[in-house]
Design a protein around this motif. Structure first.
Motif, PDB file in Angstrom:
ATOM      1  N   GLN A  61       0.830  -1.199   0.000  1.00  0.00           N
ATOM      2  CA  GLN A  61       0.000   0.000   0.000  1.00  0.00           C
ATOM      3  C   GLN A  61       0.867   1.254   0.000  1.00  0.00           C
ATOM      4  O   GLN A  61       1.848   1.316   0.746  1.00  0.00           O
ATOM      5  CB  GLN A  61      -0.878   0.035   1.255  1.00  0.00           C
ATOM      6  N   PRO A  62       0.526   2.269  -0.787  1.00  0.00           N
ATOM      7  CA  PRO A  62       1.190   3.566  -0.642  1.00  0.00           C
ATOM      8  C   PRO A  62       0.660   4.284   0.597  1.00  0.00           C
ATOM      9  O   PRO A  62      -0.415   3.970   1.099  1.00  0.00           O
ATOM     10  CB  PRO A  62       0.802   4.304  -1.923  1.00  0.00           C
ATOM     11  N   ALA A  63       1.428   5.234   1.095  1.00  0.00           N
ATOM     12  CA  ALA A  63       0.992   6.064   2.220  1.00  0.00           C
ATOM     13  C   ALA A  63       1.288   7.508   1.876  1.00  0.00           C
ATOM     14  O   ALA A  63       2.232   7.799   1.132  1.00  0.00           O
ATOM     15  CB  ALA A  63       1.723   5.663   3.503  1.00  0.00           C
ATOM     16  N   GLN A  64       0.484   8.421   2.403  1.00  0.00           N
ATOM     17  CA  GLN A  64       0.734   9.834   2.140  1.00  0.00           C
ATOM     18  C   GLN A  64       0.707  10.607   3.448  1.00  0.00           C
ATOM     19  O   GLN A  64      -0.100  10.340   4.332  1.00  0.00           O
ATOM     20  CB  GLN A  64      -0.268  10.399   1.127  1.00  0.00           C
ATOM     21  N   VAL A  65       1.613  11.545   3.558  1.00  0.00           N
ATOM     22  CA  VAL A  65       1.678  12.436   4.713  1.00  0.00           C
ATOM     23  C   VAL A  65       2.000  13.837   4.204  1.00  0.00           C
ATOM     24  O   VAL A  65       3.032  14.054   3.570  1.00  0.00           O
ATOM     25  CB  VAL A  65       2.758  11.996   5.721  1.00  0.00           C
ATOM     26  N   ASN A  66       1.101  14.771   4.443  1.00  0.00           N
ATOM     27  CA  ASN A  66       1.305  16.169   4.059  1.00  0.00           C
ATOM     28  C   ASN A  66       1.682  16.321   2.584  1.00  0.00           C
ATOM     29  O   ASN A  66       2.547  17.125   2.216  1.00  0.00           O
ATOM     30  CB  ASN A  66       2.398  16.806   4.930  1.00  0.00           C
ATOM     31  N   GLY A  67       1.033  15.530   1.731  1.00  0.00           N
ATOM     32  CA  GLY A  67       1.257  15.630   0.296  1.00  0.00           C
ATOM     33  C   GLY A  67       2.383  14.773  -0.227  1.00  0.00           C
ATOM     34  O   GLY A  67       2.486  14.557  -1.440  1.00  0.00           O
ATOM     35  N   ALA A  68       3.249  14.269   0.633  1.00  0.00           N
ATOM     36  CA  ALA A  68       4.315  13.358   0.212  1.00  0.00           C
ATOM     37  C   ALA A  68       3.771  11.937   0.163  1.00  0.00           C
ATOM     38  O   ALA A  68       3.019  11.517   1.045  1.00  0.00           O
ATOM     39  CB  ALA A  68       5.497  13.441   1.169  1.00  0.00           C
ATOM     40  N   VAL A  69       4.149  11.199  -0.864  1.00  0.00           N
ATOM     41  CA  VAL A  69       3.699   9.823  -1.035  1.00  0.00           C
ATOM     42  C   VAL A  69       4.885   8.894  -0.823  1.00  0.00           C
ATOM     43  O   VAL A  69       5.959   9.090  -1.397  1.00  0.00           O
ATOM     44  CB  VAL A  69       3.098   9.610  -2.439  1.00  0.00           C
ATOM     45  N   PHE A  70       4.688   7.874   0.002  1.00  0.00           N
ATOM     46  CA  PHE A  70       5.717   6.876   0.274  1.00  0.00           C
ATOM     47  C   PHE A  70       5.229   5.538  -0.260  1.00  0.00           C
ATOM     48  O   PHE A  70       4.067   5.174  -0.074  1.00  0.00           O
ATOM     49  CB  PHE A  70       6.004   6.785   1.770  1.00  0.00           C
ATOM     50  N   ALA A  71       6.125   4.797  -0.903  1.00  0.00           N
ATOM     51  CA  ALA A  71       5.739   3.512  -1.485  1.00  0.00           C
ATOM     52  C   ALA A  71       6.940   2.578  -1.469  1.00  0.00           C
ATOM     53  O   ALA A  71       8.090   3.004  -1.342  1.00  0.00           O
ATOM     54  CB  ALA A  71       5.225   3.696  -2.913  1.00  0.00           C
ATOM     55  N   ALA A  72       6.659   1.274  -1.603  1.00  0.00           N
ATOM     56  CA  ALA A  72       7.717   0.272  -1.606  1.00  0.00           C
ATOM     57  C   ALA A  72       7.375  -0.812  -2.612  1.00  0.00           C
ATOM     58  O   ALA A  72       6.218  -0.992  -3.005  1.00  0.00           O
ATOM     59  CB  ALA A  72       7.884  -0.336  -0.209  1.00  0.00           C
ATOM     60  N   ASP A  73       8.405  -1.546  -3.054  1.00  0.00           N
ATOM     61  CA  ASP A  73       8.178  -2.736  -3.875  1.00  0.00           C
ATOM     62  C   ASP A  73       8.695  -3.959  -3.137  1.00  0.00           C
ATOM     63  O   ASP A  73       9.340  -3.851  -2.084  1.00  0.00           O
ATOM     64  CB  ASP A  73       8.794  -2.591  -5.266  1.00  0.00           C
ATOM     65  N   SER A  74       8.415  -5.131  -3.676  1.00  0.00           N
ATOM     66  CA  SER A  74       8.776  -6.358  -2.977  1.00  0.00           C
ATOM     67  C   SER A  74      10.279  -6.597  -2.939  1.00  0.00           C
ATOM     68  O   SER A  74      10.763  -7.383  -2.116  1.00  0.00           O
ATOM     69  CB  SER A  74       8.066  -7.555  -3.621  1.00  0.00           C
ATOM     70  N   GLU A  75      11.029  -5.955  -3.823  1.00  0.00           N
ATOM     71  CA  GLU A  75      12.479  -6.120  -3.845  1.00  0.00           C
ATOM     72  C   GLU A  75      13.186  -5.295  -2.778  1.00  0.00           C
ATOM     73  O   GLU A  75      14.398  -5.400  -2.612  1.00  0.00           O
ATOM     74  CB  GLU A  75      13.024  -5.747  -5.226  1.00  0.00           C
TER      75      GLU A  75
END
Length: 378
Positions: A61-75
């Protein structure tokens, strides 16, 4: 006994059909129900699109805080994106299976081996790594005061944001057969809300992990273990008027947040999830149809079944619309008042298994193959 349990788990997964987020044997690429042209569609534009690695067999799942988006992949790549620009990218050199959870200070992910990793939200620097004795499939819930990590065995771990040290653990008895789920917990004001196998919704104290109240969303029924599965496999939602959750092979139920008393229940099975606003609870059922229920009584307001058979995901209430993704990478707009389909935009060609998120007026989409896109409704 182990062989029998494995056979049951495989049967359970296969029985979920198009629900790729729970079914490790489904590709999500089976032919979907054809889309019909829309008349005078609402304009949806893509604000930005960033490419990341794929999610593999996990739901990230992506996450957002104050307009910034954080994301990850399985690697193991974790990124911070602002307005389509990658601010930082950190390679963890390990598989990520649960994430992303974020606050203004920390970004937190989990691994199949039970490691929880926290990064500095501003720089991407790794702050700490700790081990819990459980695989992590769900995004950790992150706040300034506590980090709550859910293990695949449904245990909850309260960790100190400063160093990851364990403060408490919450554990409850679970049925011998349950669905593998990427649903985490909701950290809301003075309570942690978590749904469990067997159809229970629990409110837990962030201070010490003690049970505050417990509500029954669904009651297991049937002659076999498969028939009796009534697991909550999606996030509960908290509104000003009610706290609601939905169970697979079960019901939608809404509760008084202050004491857990049941406001109403409605028979409706969902492994995808729900959202709400001041008037309605929006639910995607196990066939992919989207329902709107009156938040005061649970009475049906409308049902949109044109998206049935398309692997429709968890609904997101946004402005005048309800937004859902599907297994072909489309984002669909439904009118809140009557459920009519009024817009669509294809974010990518791979399934949208992650929950849609809001960020700075956009809807954030993460696809299975690694597209992180922001779409905007005009």
């Amino acid at each position: 006994m182990k062989a029998r349990q494995l056979a049951l788990v495989m049967a359970a997964a296969l029985s979920l059909g198009a629900c790729s987020s729970l079914n490790p044997f489904a590709s999500g690429d089976s032919k979907s129900k054809a889309l019909k042209p829309l008349t005078n569609p609402v304009a949806i534009t893509e604000t930005w699109n960033v490419r990341l690695g794929n999610a593999g067999v996990f739901v990230l799942q992506p996450a957002q805080v104050n307009g910034a988006v954080f994301a990850a992949d399985s690697e193991g790549d974790v990124v911070r994106v602002e307005s389509g620009r990658t601010v930082w990218k950190t390679r963890l050199k390990t598989t990520v299976s649960g994430g992303v959870g974020a606050s203004a200070d920390l970004v937190v992910v989990g691994t199949p081996k039970g490691e929880v990793i926290a990064l500095d939200a501003a720089s991407g620097e790794i702050k700490w790594r700790v081990a819990i004795s459980a695989e992590v499939l769900a995004p950790p819930a992150v706040s300034d005061g506590i980090i709550v990590v859910r293990g695949a065995d449904s245990r909850l771990f309260g960790l100190d944001p400063a160093d990851g040290k364990r403060r408490w653990m919450y554990q409850r008895a679970t049925p011998s057969l349950s669905l593998r789920s990427a649903a985490g917990v909701v950290l809301d004001r003075n309570a942690i809300l978590a749904g469990f196998p067997g159809g229970k919704l629990a409110a837990i104290s962030p201070a010490n992990g003690s049970l505050m109240w417990e509500g029954t969303v669904a009651v297991p029924r049937g002659a076999t273990e498969l028939e009796r599965m009534a697991d909550i496999t999606s996030l509960p939602v908290v509104g000003s008027r009610a706290t609601c959750a939905v169970a697979y092979q079960g019901r939608v139920a809404c509760f008084d947040m202050s004491n857990g008393s049941t406001l109403w229940t409605r028979d409706l099975s969902s492994s995808r999830g729900l959202d709400l606003d001041e008037k309605h609870v929006f639910v995607t059922d196990d066939k992919g149809a989207v329902h709107a229920l009156d938040i005061s009584s649970g009475a049906s307001a409308w049902k949109q079944d044109l998206l049935a058979g398309r692997g429709t995901g968890r609904p997101l209430a946004s402005g005048e619309h309800v937004v859902v993704g599907d297994s072909e990478g489309y984002v669909h707009l439904l009118r809140k008042d009557d459920g009519s389909l009024v817009g669509r935009q294809r974010a990518a060609s791979s399934p949208i298994l992650a929950d849609l998120q809001r960020a700075a007026g956009d809807i954030i989409v993460q696809t299975r193959d690694g597209n992180i896109a922001a779409v905007n409704v005009k």
